[in-house]
Write an enzyme that holds these catalytic residues in place. Structure first.
Site, short mmCIF file in Angstrom:
data_model
loop_
_atom_site.label_atom_id
_atom_site.label_comp_id
_atom_site.label_asym_id
_atom_site.label_seq_id
_atom_site.Cartn_x
_atom_site.Cartn_y
_atom_site.Cartn_z
N LYS A 121 34.70 29.04 31.98
CA LYS A 121 34.47 29.55 33.33
C LYS A 121 33.43 30.67 33.32
O LYS A 121 32.47 30.65 34.11
CB LYS A 121 35.76 30.08 33.94
CG LYS A 121 35.64 30.50 35.39
CD LYS A 121 36.61 31.60 35.77
CE LYS A 121 36.11 32.94 35.28
NZ LYS A 121 36.93 34.08 35.75
N ASP A 139 37.45 28.99 38.97
CA ASP A 139 38.46 30.03 38.85
C ASP A 139 39.63 29.66 39.76
O ASP A 139 39.71 28.54 40.26
CB ASP A 139 37.88 31.40 39.21
CG ASP A 139 37.47 31.51 40.68
OD1 ASP A 139 37.61 30.51 41.42
OD2 ASP A 139 37.04 32.60 41.09
#
Length: 233
Positions: A121, A139
């Site tokens: 991420k 996220d």
């Protein structure tokens, strides 16, 4: 509604009303961004922005960070989540940037993920924000909003699965922007506990709204009509 149509209307809305989204993290260089993103894990951007000015004043470059220990860094980041682990990650990140990348933040997924504290991420955020590459960082906001809107299937139960479904339908040049659109929509409208459906501009395409909210509104008793006033004399 077919998924392709849902994506089309999602993209049309945001390209029209919010054409140039940006990260809310405050940074002045790729180095500052990657440090900020590491700090932002399970922490708000607002909190990170409060502590990074002093952090970057004391450690303005990867070389300065590389020379620091976790104990040097900890007092400056103690108010973020998991400060002990993040202090260790940042110290290691600084050293690896200096030793293996000539103090430059790498631009590819594999090298970025070698840096301490940098997962897929975080790497995707850096690639998207700094290098404008078609990387979709997933996220908690992106994960939640994409499921609620119906952009991804129920079978997409991991961030990687969500990422793969999203990039399949979003044009390559819009992926960096779509990442921000989903985050900001989740941060301010489609919030976790009580989504603000009453002010959401996407209810017409939202699977959650159609399933959870619309039936409740249909079952509300209709209000009695106002009595007619007698004609004026």
């Amino acid at each position: 509604m077919r998924k392709a149509e849902r994506f089309q209307r999602f993209l049309e809305y945001f390209t029209t009303h919010f054409p140039e989204p940006e990260t809310e993290l405050q940074y002045g260089s790729p180095y500052e961004l990657i440090v900020s993103v590491v700090l932002s894990a399970q922490c708000t951007d607002k909190r990170v922005n409060q502590i990074t000015p002093e952090l970057f004043r004391q450690f303005p470059t990867p070389a300065h960070l590389a020379a620091a220990t976790a104990d040097d860094i900890f007092p400056l980041i103690r108010s973020v989540s998991y400060p002990n682990n993040k202090a260790k990650h940042l110290a290691g990140l600084g050293r690896l940037l200096v030793e293996e990348f000539n103090s430059e933040v790498p631009s590819n997924l594999e090298d970025l993920q070698r840096l301490p504290g940098v997962g897929r991420k975080t790497a995707n955020v850096v690639m998207s924000v700094i290098y404008n590459q078609p990387a979709m960082a997933v996220d908690t906001h992106v994960f939640r909003v994409s499921h609620r809107l119906g952009l991804v299937s129920k079978a997409a139960k991991t961030p990687l699965a969500v990422e793969k479904e999203l990039v399949r339908y979003i044009p390559t040049e819009l992926i960096p922007k779509a990442h921000h659109w989903l985050i900001l929509h989740g941060r301010y409208i489609c919030v976790a506990r009580t989504p603000k459906c009453a002010v959401c501009p996407l209810t017409s395409i939202c699977a959650y709204y159609a399933r959870q909210i619309a039936p409740l509104l249909e079952n509300l008793p209709s209000l009695p009509s106002a009595p007619e006033l007698p004609p004026q004399a």
